[in-house]
Design a protein around this motif. Structure first.
Motif, PDB file in Angstrom:
ATOM      1  N   UNK A  57      -7.854   2.696 -12.343  1.00 52.54           N
ATOM      2  CA  UNK A  57      -7.029   2.520 -11.144  1.00 52.54           C
ATOM      3  C   UNK A  57      -5.639   2.021 -11.530  1.00 52.54           C
ATOM      4  N   UNK A  58      -5.598   1.099 -12.491  1.00 55.86           N
ATOM      5  CA  UNK A  58      -4.302   0.551 -12.940  1.00 55.86           C
ATOM      6  C   UNK A  58      -3.450   1.650 -13.561  1.00 55.86           C
ATOM      7  N   UNK A  59      -4.060   2.498 -14.376  1.00 59.62           N
ATOM      8  CA  UNK A  59      -3.299   3.596 -14.990  1.00 59.62           C
ATOM      9  C   UNK A  59      -2.767   4.526 -13.894  1.00 59.62           C
ATOM     10  N   UNK A  60      -3.613   4.798 -12.902  1.00 56.52           N
ATOM     11  CA  UNK A  60      -3.192   5.660 -11.795  1.00 56.52           C
ATOM     12  C   UNK A  60      -2.015   5.063 -11.034  1.00 56.52           C
ATOM     13  N   UNK A  61      -2.100   3.765 -10.737  1.00 60.72           N
ATOM     14  CA  UNK A  61      -1.021   3.100  -9.988  1.00 60.72           C
ATOM     15  C   UNK A  61       0.279   3.124 -10.790  1.00 60.72           C
ATOM     16  N   UNK A  62       0.175   2.869 -12.086  1.00 61.71           N
ATOM     17  CA  UNK A  62       1.378   2.850 -12.932  1.00 61.71           C
ATOM     18  C   UNK A  62       1.965   4.247 -13.118  1.00 61.71           C
ATOM     19  N   UNK A  63       1.115   5.271 -12.991  1.00 63.30           N
ATOM     20  CA  UNK A  63       1.604   6.648 -13.163  1.00 63.30           C
ATOM     21  C   UNK A  63       2.335   7.144 -11.919  1.00 63.30           C
ATOM     22  N   UNK A  64       2.183   6.430 -10.795  1.00 61.97           N
ATOM     23  CA  UNK A  64       2.954   6.818  -9.618  1.00 61.97           C
ATOM     24  C   UNK A  64       2.152   7.088  -8.355  1.00 61.97           C
ATOM     25  N   UNK A  65       0.814   7.008  -8.424  1.00 58.23           N
ATOM     26  CA  UNK A  65       0.044   7.165  -7.180  1.00 58.23           C
ATOM     27  C   UNK A  65       0.309   5.959  -6.286  1.00 58.23           C
ATOM     28  N   UNK A  66       0.419   6.192  -4.984  1.00 52.74           N
ATOM     29  CA  UNK A  66       0.661   5.088  -4.058  1.00 52.74           C
ATOM     30  C   UNK A  66      -0.621   4.671  -3.340  1.00 52.74           C
ATOM     31  N   UNK A  67      -1.667   5.483  -3.479  1.00 50.27           N
ATOM     32  CA  UNK A  67      -2.976   5.096  -2.952  1.00 50.27           C
ATOM     33  C   UNK A  67      -4.003   5.303  -4.051  1.00 50.27           C
ATOM     34  N   UNK A  68      -4.606   4.203  -4.511  1.00 48.79           N
ATOM     35  CA  UNK A  68      -5.656   4.318  -5.524  1.00 48.79           C
ATOM     36  C   UNK A  68      -6.936   3.732  -4.932  1.00 48.79           C
ATOM     37  N   UNK A 119      -6.495  -5.661  -9.884  1.00 49.51           N
ATOM     38  CA  UNK A 119      -5.402  -4.853  -9.328  1.00 49.51           C
ATOM     39  C   UNK A 119      -4.413  -5.682  -8.508  1.00 49.51           C
ATOM     40  N   UNK A 120      -4.727  -6.989  -8.313  1.00 49.13           N
ATOM     41  CA  UNK A 120      -3.843  -7.825  -7.478  1.00 49.13           C
ATOM     42  C   UNK A 120      -2.439  -7.929  -8.066  1.00 49.13           C
ATOM     43  N   UNK A 121      -2.364  -8.111  -9.396  1.00 51.23           N
ATOM     44  CA  UNK A 121      -1.049  -8.279 -10.031  1.00 51.23           C
ATOM     45  C   UNK A 121      -0.203  -7.028  -9.817  1.00 51.23           C
ATOM     46  N   UNK A 122      -0.807  -5.859 -10.063  1.00 54.76           N
ATOM     47  CA  UNK A 122      -0.053  -4.616  -9.891  1.00 54.76           C
ATOM     48  C   UNK A 122       0.318  -4.396  -8.431  1.00 54.76           C
ATOM     49  N   UNK A 123      -0.571  -4.798  -7.547  1.00 58.39           N
ATOM     50  CA  UNK A 123      -0.304  -4.647  -6.117  1.00 58.39           C
ATOM     51  C   UNK A 123       0.946  -5.431  -5.703  1.00 58.39           C
ATOM     52  N   UNK A 124       1.140  -6.594  -6.322  1.00 60.17           N
ATOM     53  CA  UNK A 124       2.334  -7.389  -6.033  1.00 60.17           C
ATOM     54  C   UNK A 124       3.569  -6.752  -6.648  1.00 60.17           C
ATOM     55  N   UNK A 125       3.398  -6.182  -7.850  1.00 57.02           N
ATOM     56  CA  UNK A 125       4.553  -5.648  -8.590  1.00 57.02           C
ATOM     57  C   UNK A 125       5.042  -4.297  -8.063  1.00 57.02           C
ATOM     58  N   UNK A 126       4.131  -3.464  -7.562  1.00 57.79           N
ATOM     59  CA  UNK A 126       4.510  -2.097  -7.176  1.00 57.79           C
ATOM     60  C   UNK A 126       4.594  -2.024  -5.665  1.00 57.79           C
ATOM     61  N   UNK A 127       5.797  -1.834  -5.172  1.00 56.91           N
ATOM     62  CA  UNK A 127       5.933  -1.859  -3.709  1.00 56.91           C
ATOM     63  C   UNK A 127       5.319  -0.589  -3.104  1.00 56.91           C
TER      64      UNK A 127
END
Ligand SMILES: C[S@@+](CC[C@H](N)C(=O)[O-])C[C@H]1O[C@@H](n2cnc3c(N)ncnc32)[C@H](O)[C@@H]1O
Length: 197
Positions: A74-85, A102-110
């Motif tokens: 899920x983290x790789x997907x979020x970092x690759x540009x998906x907005x819904x994982x 995924x909480x940290x990434x959720x805060x970092x990626x608007x």
């Protein structure tokens, strides 16, 4: 064992506790323990390499990880540009860890929307839209057969990109009519495939 690249990825993105773990059956009466493969996080470099081959429009659709474990896919997907994982994980402990990871990434990626559903994959209701579906060898046997059939039905109404890493049950997808669009080899063995209907 985690590779150095995996440890670096986890540290950089606030992920933790990626030791392999046996599946547990507490979540769902439908769950076939014999079909389940134990938890192990995907190699982020491999998944990044595969995602880089998808057309740009694929990233506007949800990214579903069947058997999301502790959330590295899920983290790789979020970092690759998906907005819904969306992660589906039968083991409650692993699902809780994925949500926490995924909480940290959720805060970092608007604008990032993270959903983790704790349930047997065969009971998960797929959203009625084009999807990118990721499986890192989560299960085999009747469970995989059922998922391949569910995905095939989904292609009647919407396009799917299916990424299958360590595709031990590839035959189930080919039997349902999916074709291999692209494959990745490692030391002469099949490491991953991208499937189309
Ligand atoms: C090899 S791990 C994949 C982890 C994750 N996808 C990743 O790439 O980091 C397989 C996961 O599938 C889960 N699993 C096995 N059977 C399942 C089922 N029937 N429904 C949902 N999850 C399942 C296991 O608990 C385990 O966490």
């Amino acid at each position: 064992m985690r590779s150095t690249a995996e440890i670096c990825f986890d540290l950089r993105h606030g992920l933790s506790a990626f030791l392999p773990q046996e599946p547990t059956s507490e979540a769902d009466a439908n769950f076939r323990l014999d079909d389940a493969i134990q938890y192990q996080g995907v190699d982020p470099r491999l998944l990044q390499k595969i995602l880089a081959t998808l057309p740009p429009q694929a990233f506007q659709f949800p990214f579903i990880d069947y058997g999301c474990g502790k959330g590295r896919g899920l983290a790789v997907g979020a970092l690759a540009g998906f907005r819904s994982v969306i992660g589906v994980e039968v083991s409650a402990g692993l699902a809780a860890r994925a949500a926490a990871n995924l909480k940290t990434l959720n805060r970092r990626i608007s604008g990032l929307q993270v959903t983790v559903q704790c349930m047997d994959a065969t009971l998960f209701q797929l959203p009625p839209s084009p999807l990118v579906v990721f499986l890192y060898n989560p299960f085999i046997g009747p469970t995989l057969k059922r998922i391949a059939a569910i995905l095939k039905t989904q292609t009647d109404s919407a396009p799917l990109w299916i990424i299958y890493v360590n595709p031990l049950g590839l035959e189930e997808f080919l039997n349902c009519g999916f074709r291999i669009k692209q494959s990745w080899l490692h030391k002469n063995s099949l490491e991953a495939v991208l499937l189309e209907s």
